[in-house]
Design a protein around this motif. Structure first.
Motif, PDB file in Angstrom:
ATOM      1  N   MET A 172      -4.076  -5.376  -7.003  1.00 21.31           N
ATOM      2  CA  MET A 172      -3.101  -5.054  -5.974  1.00 21.31           C
ATOM      3  C   MET A 172      -3.849  -4.524  -4.755  1.00 21.31           C
ATOM      4  N   ILE A 173      -3.387  -4.901  -3.607  1.00 24.63           N
ATOM      5  CA  ILE A 173      -3.988  -4.436  -2.357  1.00 24.63           C
ATOM      6  C   ILE A 173      -3.098  -3.337  -1.780  1.00 24.63           C
ATOM      7  N   ILE A 174      -3.701  -2.236  -1.408  1.00 24.60           N
ATOM      8  CA  ILE A 174      -2.939  -1.089  -0.923  1.00 24.60           C
ATOM      9  C   ILE A 174      -3.282  -0.863   0.542  1.00 24.60           C
ATOM     10  N   PHE A 175      -2.372  -1.206   1.434  1.00 22.97           N
ATOM     11  CA  PHE A 175      -2.641  -0.937   2.832  1.00 22.97           C
ATOM     12  C   PHE A 175      -1.579  -0.077   3.478  1.00 22.97           C
ATOM     13  N   GLY A 176      -0.464   0.106   2.839  1.00 23.46           N
ATOM     14  CA  GLY A 176       0.586   0.937   3.404  1.00 23.46           C
ATOM     15  C   GLY A 176       0.173   2.391   3.547  1.00 23.46           C
ATOM     16  N   GLN A 177      -0.734   2.844   2.669  1.00 22.65           N
ATOM     17  CA  GLN A 177      -1.200   4.228   2.716  1.00 22.65           C
ATOM     18  C   GLN A 177      -2.095   4.479   3.920  1.00 22.65           C
ATOM     19  N   HIS A 178      -2.643   3.423   4.466  1.00 20.28           N
ATOM     20  CA  HIS A 178      -3.648   3.568   5.509  1.00 20.28           C
ATOM     21  C   HIS A 178      -3.094   3.406   6.908  1.00 20.28           C
ATOM     22  N   SER A 179      -1.830   3.128   7.030  1.00 18.33           N
ATOM     23  CA  SER A 179      -1.308   2.832   8.357  1.00 18.33           C
ATOM     24  C   SER A 179       0.179   3.123   8.436  1.00 18.33           C
ATOM     25  N   ASP A 180       0.601   3.627   9.583  1.00 18.48           N
ATOM     26  CA  ASP A 180       2.028   3.816   9.839  1.00 18.48           C
ATOM     27  C   ASP A 180       2.616   2.568  10.477  1.00 18.48           C
ATOM     28  N   GLU A 181       1.774   1.583  10.680  1.00 23.53           N
ATOM     29  CA  GLU A 181       2.171   0.334  11.315  1.00 23.53           C
ATOM     30  C   GLU A 181       3.192  -0.397  10.444  1.00 23.53           C
ATOM     31  N   THR A 182       4.137  -1.046  11.078  1.00 31.64           N
ATOM     32  CA  THR A 182       5.117  -1.811  10.319  1.00 31.64           C
ATOM     33  C   THR A 182       4.474  -3.077   9.765  1.00 31.64           C
ATOM     34  N   MET A 183       5.074  -3.602   8.737  1.00 29.56           N
ATOM     35  CA  MET A 183       4.587  -4.840   8.143  1.00 29.56           C
ATOM     36  C   MET A 183       4.616  -5.967   9.186  1.00 29.56           C
ATOM     37  N   TYR A 184       5.648  -5.961  10.011  1.00 28.48           N
ATOM     38  CA  TYR A 184       5.752  -6.986  11.055  1.00 28.48           C
ATOM     39  C   TYR A 184       4.569  -6.900  12.028  1.00 28.48           C
ATOM     40  N   ALA A 185       4.288  -5.699  12.507  1.00 23.96           N
ATOM     41  CA  ALA A 185       3.189  -5.529  13.461  1.00 23.96           C
ATOM     42  C   ALA A 185       1.854  -5.910  12.833  1.00 23.96           C
ATOM     43  N   LEU A 186       1.638  -5.498  11.592  1.00 25.11           N
ATOM     44  CA  LEU A 186       0.398  -5.855  10.913  1.00 25.11           C
ATOM     45  C   LEU A 186       0.305  -7.366  10.723  1.00 25.11           C
ATOM     46  N   SER A 187       1.397  -7.984  10.348  1.00 20.46           N
ATOM     47  CA  SER A 187       1.382  -9.437  10.130  1.00 20.46           C
ATOM     48  C   SER A 187       1.005 -10.172  11.409  1.00 20.46           C
ATOM     49  N   ARG A 188       1.463  -9.674  12.536  1.00 20.10           N
ATOM     50  CA  ARG A 188       1.115 -10.296  13.828  1.00 20.10           C
ATOM     51  C   ARG A 188      -0.366 -10.121  14.131  1.00 20.10           C
ATOM     52  N   ARG A 189      -0.893  -8.936  13.838  1.00 17.15           N
ATOM     53  CA  ARG A 189      -2.303  -8.662  14.153  1.00 17.15           C
ATOM     54  C   ARG A 189      -3.272  -9.439  13.267  1.00 17.15           C
ATOM     55  N   VAL A 190      -2.899  -9.668  12.026  1.00 13.94           N
ATOM     56  CA  VAL A 190      -3.811 -10.377  11.119  1.00 13.94           C
ATOM     57  C   VAL A 190      -3.447 -11.849  10.964  1.00 13.94           C
ATOM     58  N   ASP A 191      -2.407 -12.281  11.650  1.00 13.73           N
ATOM     59  CA  ASP A 191      -1.970 -13.681  11.627  1.00 13.73           C
ATOM     60  C   ASP A 191      -1.642 -14.148  10.206  1.00 13.73           C
ATOM     61  N   MET A 192      -0.859 -13.311   9.521  1.00 10.28           N
ATOM     62  CA  MET A 192      -0.359 -13.636   8.181  1.00 10.28           C
ATOM     63  C   MET A 192       1.129 -13.311   8.168  1.00 10.28           C
ATOM     64  N   SER A 193       1.869 -13.982   7.322  1.00 11.89           N
ATOM     65  CA  SER A 193       3.304 -13.721   7.269  1.00 11.89           C
ATOM     66  C   SER A 193       3.586 -12.367   6.610  1.00 11.89           C
ATOM     67  N   THR A 197       5.837 -11.925   4.462  1.00 11.98           N
ATOM     68  CA  THR A 197       6.042 -12.247   3.048  1.00 11.98           C
ATOM     69  C   THR A 197       4.719 -12.236   2.298  1.00 11.98           C
ATOM     70  N   LEU A 198       3.695 -12.844   2.876  1.00 12.11           N
ATOM     71  CA  LEU A 198       2.393 -12.870   2.221  1.00 12.11           C
ATOM     72  C   LEU A 198       1.832 -11.457   2.080  1.00 12.11           C
ATOM     73  N   LEU A 199       1.925 -10.661   3.142  1.00 13.72           N
ATOM     74  CA  LEU A 199       1.442  -9.279   3.071  1.00 13.72           C
ATOM     75  C   LEU A 199       2.208  -8.491   2.013  1.00 13.72           C
ATOM     76  N   SER A 200       3.499  -8.697   1.953  1.00 21.74           N
ATOM     77  CA  SER A 200       4.323  -8.021   0.954  1.00 21.74           C
ATOM     78  C   SER A 200       3.902  -8.436  -0.463  1.00 21.74           C
ATOM     79  N   ASN A 201       3.600  -9.712  -0.640  1.00 19.98           N
ATOM     80  CA  ASN A 201       3.139 -10.186  -1.948  1.00 19.98           C
ATOM     81  C   ASN A 201       1.790  -9.584  -2.318  1.00 19.98           C
TER      82      ASN A 201
END
Length: 71
Positions: free
Chosen positions: A1-22, A24-28
């Protein structure tokens, strides 16, 4: 499992835009349903500003920090 929510207050949407991933994929990744490639994991780690090891193995990273602080 990858844990990135602990490291950032950034929303999943904002992170997905920055890393060019959906979102849904980040959530998975976060839920452990899918394992990211090394390249994807590095991209996420860089985006949230943490070492790859902290992102992939958060318990070990915390243990290492406590061990070093006690020494």
């Amino acid at each position: 499992m990858i844990i990135f929510g602990q490291h950032s207050d950034e929303t999943m949407y904002a992170l997905s835009r920055r890393v060019d991933m959906s979102e849904t994929l980040l959530s998975n990744y976060k839920a452990g349903r899918v394992t990211p490639s090394l390249q994807s994991a590095r991209k996420i780690a860089e985006a949230v500003g943490v070492p790859l090891s902290d992102l992939m193995f958060p318990g070990e990273a915390q243990h290492d920090k406590r061990t070093r602080a006690a020494a």
